[in-house]
Every structure is written in structure tokens, then in C-alpha cells.
Write a protein that holds these residues in place. Structure first.
Motif, PDB file in Angstrom:
ATOM      1  N   VAL A  99      29.934  14.086  39.950  1.00 63.39           N
ATOM      2  CA  VAL A  99      29.109  13.893  38.753  1.00 63.39           C
ATOM      3  C   VAL A  99      27.677  13.737  39.214  1.00 63.39           C
ATOM      4  N   LYS A 100      26.839  14.686  38.895  1.00 60.58           N
ATOM      5  CA  LYS A 100      25.443  14.627  39.328  1.00 60.58           C
ATOM      6  C   LYS A 100      24.706  13.515  38.580  1.00 60.58           C
ATOM      7  N   ASN A 161      26.323   5.450  39.158  1.00 55.61           N
ATOM      8  CA  ASN A 161      27.000   6.608  39.732  1.00 55.61           C
ATOM      9  C   ASN A 161      26.867   6.542  41.251  1.00 55.61           C
ATOM     10  N   SER A 162      27.664   7.333  41.949  1.00 54.92           N
ATOM     11  CA  SER A 162      27.548   7.400  43.406  1.00 54.92           C
ATOM     12  C   SER A 162      28.024   8.762  43.880  1.00 54.92           C
ATOM     13  N   GLY A 170      29.719   5.194  35.261  1.00 57.70           N
ATOM     14  CA  GLY A 170      29.920   4.450  34.030  1.00 57.70           C
ATOM     15  C   GLY A 170      28.649   3.842  33.478  1.00 57.70           C
ATOM     16  N   PHE A 171      28.820   3.107  32.369  1.00 59.01           N
ATOM     17  CA  PHE A 171      27.703   2.479  31.670  1.00 59.01           C
ATOM     18  C   PHE A 171      28.047   1.032  31.363  1.00 59.01           C
ATOM     19  N   GLU A 172      27.074   0.173  31.475  1.00 57.14           N
ATOM     20  CA  GLU A 172      27.271  -1.247  31.204  1.00 57.14           C
ATOM     21  C   GLU A 172      26.171  -1.748  30.284  1.00 57.14           C
ATOM     22  N   LEU A 173      26.554  -2.500  29.261  1.00 54.60           N
ATOM     23  CA  LEU A 173      25.600  -3.089  28.333  1.00 54.60           C
ATOM     24  C   LEU A 173      25.226  -4.491  28.793  1.00 54.60           C
ATOM     25  N   ILE A 195      34.511   6.017  34.236  1.00 56.38           N
ATOM     26  CA  ILE A 195      35.505   7.027  34.585  1.00 56.38           C
ATOM     27  C   ILE A 195      35.500   7.163  36.104  1.00 56.38           C
ATOM     28  N   ARG A 196      36.616   7.569  36.648  1.00 61.34           N
ATOM     29  CA  ARG A 196      36.722   7.769  38.090  1.00 61.34           C
ATOM     30  C   ARG A 196      36.356   9.204  38.439  1.00 61.34           C
TER      31      ARG A 196
END
Length: 208
Positions: A99-100, A161-162, A170-173, A195-196
Motif C-alpha cells: 500500500v503506497k 502505513n509501513s 490504518g486510521f486512528e481518531l 487492514i493487514r
């Protein structure tokens, strides 16, 4: 006579030994100094050659890996550094879903555009392997008064991301206070979506 000759030999012997010791010490110091200088130059050379990464959205690709001309199951994630050269960011499995960072940013920008709030960039972290982008609302969601001081609380989103498999996508609020620059994270209350990096995750979003 023999006695005088013997004394003279002893004097010359001591003198020669002193000369040898001085020569040895001087030579040792020169060798040590030269060796230390070479080590310092080598260290500087290694440090100067260390790649730098300032663009989290630089080109990235997954390349096959070979051992003794034979392809192996692992893959190499190659990221372009600031000099335009590809650098290995991580070694991952053959089914690793790349995932870029640019795609992660586009997805979050799309999510934020559908919100009733206007977001702005707070900060971005990128070391060539791990990526975190934090955005917060331009206007506060609420104002809290503490000891007569008003603290404006904003909603924030951290995109993670990595490229080396050390972190999921993923996203965190979170809640953010501009006054004291404290960030409050609570996944149970504010939510976290992830997501993995696996083929099974393809159906969760459009990667292309």
C-alpha cells in the motif's frame, strides 16, 4: 684495554636500546594516529553515504530476490531516496500487499472530504520505512474551560502505513489540544480502522 672496551660497549648498548625504544614509540604513535585518521574518514564516509528520505510519497516498488541465481519467496521493497536512488526499505513475503503512502493519503483525503469538518495537516513522520500523517480539524469541536482558561479541542486523524511490515495500514481518531500540544488517543472511544498487508484485504478498498 679490555675493561674500557667493555664499558664502552655497555654504554653503546644502552644508547642503542634507548634509540630503538624511542623509534618504536614514535612509530607506534604515527601508526595509531594514521589508523585513527583512517577510521574517522571511513566513519564520515559511511555517515555521508547514509540515504535520506524526505518525501513519503516517493516511488516504491516490490522486486524479486535471488540467492545464488535462484529466486526465493521473499521480496524486497525498494523506495526512492532523496538522491533518486532505490533503497531497500524492507524484506517481505511473496504475498505482501504493498500500500503506497500516496494511496493511504488519497484514501484519507477522500474520507475527510465527505466529512462536515475541514481538516488541515498537523505533521508527517517518515523514515523510509514507517509513515504517519496527522491531520486535525481547522475549527474546534468543543471548548473546555479549566481554571478560567479556555482550551479548544479538535478532532484529529492519524494515517499509518509501513513498507517493511512493521506496521499495519490504518486510521486512528484522536482529540487534540492546540494550546498544550497534547494528543489524546483512545481507540475504544474514538475508533480505529486497520487492514493487514495481505491479499485478503484487497476487497476492503481500491488499491489502484
Amino acid at each position: 684495554n679490555k675493561k674500557e672496551l667493555s664499558v664502552l660497549k655497555n654504554v653503546l648498548s644502552r644508547y642503542n636500546n634507548r634509540l630503538i625504544r624511542r623509534f618504536y614509540v614514535a612509530t607506534s604513535k604515527q601508526v595509531f594516529t594514521k589508523g585513527r585518521k583512517i577510521m574517522n574518514q571511513t566513519q564520515k564516509s559511511i555517515t555521508s553515504k547514509k540515504p535520506s528520505f524526505s518525501n513519503p510519497y516517493a516511488d516504491v516498488s516490490i522486486e524479486k530476490m535471488f540467492v545464488l541465481d535462484r529466486e526465493v519467496k521473499t521480496r524486497s521493497v525498494q523506495v526512492t531516496d532523496d538522491n533518486g536512488s532505490p533503497q531497500q526499505s524492507g524484506v517481505v513475503g511473496a504475498e505482501y500487499l504493498l500500500v503506497k503512502n500516496s494511496k493511504a493519503k488519497d484514501i484519507m483525503d477522500d474520507v475527510q472530504s465527505r466529512s462536515q469538518y475541514e481538516f488541515q495537516d498537523l505533521k508527517t513522520y517518515w523514515d523510509g520505512k514507517r509513515f504517519t500523517r496527522m491531520t486535525v480539524t481547522q475549527n474546534p469541536l468543543m471548548t473546555i474551560t479549566d481554571d478560567g482558561k479556555k482550551n479548544e479541542i479538535h478532532l484529529g486523524i492519524a494515517t499509518k502505513n509501513s513498507y517493511d511490515g512493521s506496521s499495519i495500514f490504518g486510521f486512528e481518531l484522536f482529540m487534540f489540544n492546540f494550546l498544550c500540544t497534547n494528543q489524546y488517543h483512545n481507540r475504544n472511544r474514538f475508533g480505529f480502522w486497520q487492514i493487514r498487508h495481505t491479499p485478503e484485504s484487497l476487497g476492503q478498498f481500491d488499491i489502484d
